[in-house]
Design a protein around this motif. Structure first.
Motif: not given
Length: 188
Positions: A14-19, A36-44, A159-167
């Motif tokens: 299955r694909d990863p779960v991201q909320i 450093y300050t880490l800012t959560p943008v999605a549960e993963y 910054n993190t990616s929030l997509s599984r289709s980027d490159t």
């Protein structure tokens, strides 16, 4: 050292779960040479097979995220297809190469694999991640985060990616890992 046991299987089909999240408190991280300050943008959450693992030791990104995991899921994790594709990592990038006759096109590989910059929440999580080997099935849970900080007096960000289709540059997941499951052992 495992903190718990969980005998359920790790389903890498299955694909990863991201909320997406809002209002989750920032995580403050201090290292030898930075703050450093880490800012959560999605549960993963991701269940995947390790295609490649690379450790890093120099610079601020290595202090924050000492290990990168190239992870695959879906049909890419099926041993039947190993003969068609190879993976490697270098300088925080992950690469794949597939042979002629591969049943996968570029789009499938992009959408079923990714490079994860691992920020361990605890020393126990770090030890578990470092113990992973190519082909291991793993479950990881935590937050995708954006980072702002100061390293040796200079401002830095990641910054993190929030997509599984980027490159390309910026396509990796910057992953604050709170929980790891390997072979029925849970590490937190």
């Amino acid at each position: 050292m495992p903190t718990a046991q969980d005998s359920s299987s790790i389903d890498i089909s299955r694909d990863p779960v991201q909320i997406q999240v809002r209002g989750v408190p920032s995580i403050e991280l201090k290292t030898k040479d930075g703050e450093y300050t880490l800012t959560p943008v999605a549960e993963y959450k991701i269940s995947a097979m390790v295609a490649s693992k690379k450790g890093y030791s120099g610079g601020w990104t290595a202090e924050v995220a000492p290990v990168d995991l190239a992870l695959v899921w879906g049909k890419l994790a099926d041993p039947e297809y190993d003969k068609f594709i190879t993976y490697s990592q270098s300088n925080r990038w992950y690469y794949y190469r597939y042979k002629a006759g591969s049943p996968f096109d570029n789009n499938y590989v992009i959408c079923h694999s990714s490079n994860h910059h691992i920020i361990p929440a605890t020393g126990n999580v770090l030890r578990a991640v470092k113990s992973l080997q190519r082909k291991d099935k793993v479950f990881l849970e935590g937050y995708l985060v954006n980072i702002k900080g100061v390293y040796q007096g200079g401002k830095v960000w990641w910054n993190t990616s929030l997509s599984r289709s980027d490159t390309g540059d910026g396509a990796c997941e910057v992953f604050y890992v709170k929980k790891v499951k390997i072979d029925g052992n849970v590490y937190e």
